[in-house]
Scaffold this motif. Structure first.
Motif, PDB file in Angstrom:
ATOM      1  N   SER A 102       1.572  -1.691  -0.214  1.00 56.18           N
ATOM      2  CA  SER A 102      -0.469   0.498  -0.036  1.00 56.18           C
ATOM      3  C   SER A 102       0.856   1.480   0.159  1.00 56.18           C
ATOM      4  CB  SER A 102      -1.334  -0.140   0.715  1.00 56.18           C
ATOM      5  OG  SER A 102      -0.392   0.320   1.974  1.00 56.18           O
ATOM      6  N   GLY A 103       2.235   1.298   0.407  1.00 61.81           N
ATOM      7  CA  GLY A 103       3.415   2.163  -0.307  1.00 61.81           C
ATOM      8  C   GLY A 103       3.707   3.017   1.595  1.00 61.81           C
ATOM      9  N   ILE A 104       2.875   2.110   2.397  1.00 60.34           N
ATOM     10  CA  ILE A 104       3.688   2.701   3.591  1.00 60.34           C
ATOM     11  C   ILE A 104       5.235   2.331   3.889  1.00 60.34           C
ATOM     12  CG2 ILE A 104       2.955   3.258   6.390  1.00 60.34           C
ATOM     13  CD1 ILE A 104       0.232   2.942   5.453  1.00 60.34           C
ATOM     14  N   HIS A 105       6.638   2.932   3.737  1.00 57.47           N
ATOM     15  CA  HIS A 105       7.679   2.636   4.082  1.00 57.47           C
ATOM     16  C   HIS A 105       8.369   2.446   5.592  1.00 57.47           C
ATOM     17  CE1 HIS A 105       7.509   0.573  -0.081  1.00 57.47           C
ATOM     18  NE2 HIS A 105       6.979   1.759   0.236  1.00 57.47           N
ATOM     19  N   GLU A 106       7.403   3.803   5.859  1.00 60.03           N
ATOM     20  CA  GLU A 106       7.917   3.868   7.379  1.00 60.03           C
ATOM     21  C   GLU A 106       6.325   4.139   8.239  1.00 60.03           C
ATOM     22  OE1 GLU A 106       8.734   6.712   5.332  1.00 60.03           O
ATOM     23  OE2 GLU A 106      10.978   6.143   5.124  1.00 60.03           O
ATOM     24  N   GLY A 133      11.362  -5.131   6.153  1.00 58.70           N
ATOM     25  CA  GLY A 133      11.230  -3.807   5.701  1.00 58.70           C
ATOM     26  C   GLY A 133      10.989  -2.311   5.923  1.00 58.70           C
ATOM     27  N   ILE A 134       9.909  -2.478   7.150  1.00 55.31           N
ATOM     28  CA  ILE A 134       9.687  -1.516   7.417  1.00 55.31           C
ATOM     29  C   ILE A 134      10.572  -0.398   8.406  1.00 55.31           C
ATOM     30  CG2 ILE A 134       7.451  -0.548   8.561  1.00 55.31           C
ATOM     31  CD1 ILE A 134       6.749  -1.609   5.954  1.00 55.31           C
ATOM     32  N   LYS A 135      10.486   0.615   8.174  1.00 53.55           N
ATOM     33  CA  LYS A 135      11.196   1.723   9.389  1.00 53.55           C
ATOM     34  C   LYS A 135      10.424   2.289   9.342  1.00 53.55           C
ATOM     35  CE  LYS A 135      14.405   3.386   5.636  1.00 53.55           C
ATOM     36  NZ  LYS A 135      14.888   4.624   4.563  1.00 53.55           N
ATOM     37  N   LEU A 136      11.407   2.008  11.360  1.00 52.16           N
ATOM     38  CA  LEU A 136      10.385   1.832  12.741  1.00 52.16           C
ATOM     39  C   LEU A 136       9.960   3.208  13.070  1.00 52.16           C
ATOM     40  CD1 LEU A 136      10.423  -1.657  14.365  1.00 52.16           C
ATOM     41  CD2 LEU A 136       8.448  -0.441  13.300  1.00 52.16           C
ATOM     42  N   GLN A 137      10.931   3.954  12.318  1.00 51.62           N
ATOM     43  CA  GLN A 137      10.864   6.094  12.612  1.00 51.62           C
ATOM     44  C   GLN A 137      10.220   6.632  11.692  1.00 51.62           C
ATOM     45  OE1 GLN A 137      15.373   6.214  13.738  1.00 51.62           O
ATOM     46  NE2 GLN A 137      16.020   5.908  11.827  1.00 51.62           N
ATOM     47  N   GLU A 138      10.077   7.736  11.600  1.00 49.09           N
ATOM     48  CA  GLU A 138       9.192   8.513  10.698  1.00 49.09           C
ATOM     49  C   GLU A 138      10.741   9.234   9.804  1.00 49.09           C
ATOM     50  OE1 GLU A 138       5.939  10.462  12.157  1.00 49.09           O
ATOM     51  OE2 GLU A 138       4.711   8.390  11.141  1.00 49.09           O
TER      52      GLU A 138
END
Length: 181
Positions: A102-106, A133-138
């Motif tokens: 869905s385009g959410i990477h962070e 693959g998800i970064k856990l910081q914005e």
């Protein structure tokens, strides 16, 4: 050949400002105890109940956007137990796959230091979410200035806190000292 110029522009991508890092995220109040709880655009939340495990992605305005849970038949059929460490890791993998599609990477991890609901399953969930693959910081937001907003005409006002502003912090320390006696 004459060209027509559009007088109004309709943005069909509501996430455009988020992706450009120009949208302001809510910052909470300066003197709240858990200020970081409200300071996010996307937040990952993990919960376990007596019978199930659930992972969610929450947007600060829209609420819950994506979920993955052991209540789903396709996930539950592949697991031995719906509340163990293996379930937490697999829910994180499914949620990460849905986020990337869905385009959410962070997103921000939805726990803070002294969270009473935090346990080893929560740590495993966020570790698996990061490995998928998800970064856990914005990413940091780009500050508003005349360079990116031509209507911005003033310099930012620096807040210098006074003694009266720190009364809440003093009261919290006094409450902690009372509990010690």
């Amino acid at each position: 050949m004459s060209r027509k110029i559009v007088s109004t522009f309709i943005n069909r991508n509501p996430r455009n400002l988020e992706l450009l890092r120009l949208q302001r995220k809510p910052s909470g109040y300066d003197f709240e105890r858990n200020r970081e709880v409200r300071n996010y655009i996307y937040k990952a939340v993990f919960r376990t109940t007596k019978n199930h495990s659930e992972g969610r992605i929450v947007h600060y305005e829209s609420g819950t956007i994506l979920t993955a849970s052991t209540k789903e038949k396709q996930i539950n059929d592949q697991l031995v137990s719906a509340t163990d460490a293996n379930a937490a890791i697999n829910v994180a993998r499914v949620l990460a796959d849905r986020c990337l599609k869905s385009g959410i990477h962070e997103c921000l991890a939805g726990t803070y230091k002294n969270d009473p609901n935090k346990n080893h399953l929560t740590d495993l969930f966020f570790e698996a979410l990061g490995q998928s693959g998800i970064k856990l910081q914005e990413p940091p937001m780009i500050p508003q200035s005349f360079l990116n907003d031509p209507q911005f005409v003033s310099d930012p006002f620096l807040v210098r806190h006074t003694r009266e502003d720190k009364v809440d912090e003093l009261m919290i320390e006094l409450e902690k000292n009372k509990k010690l006696f």
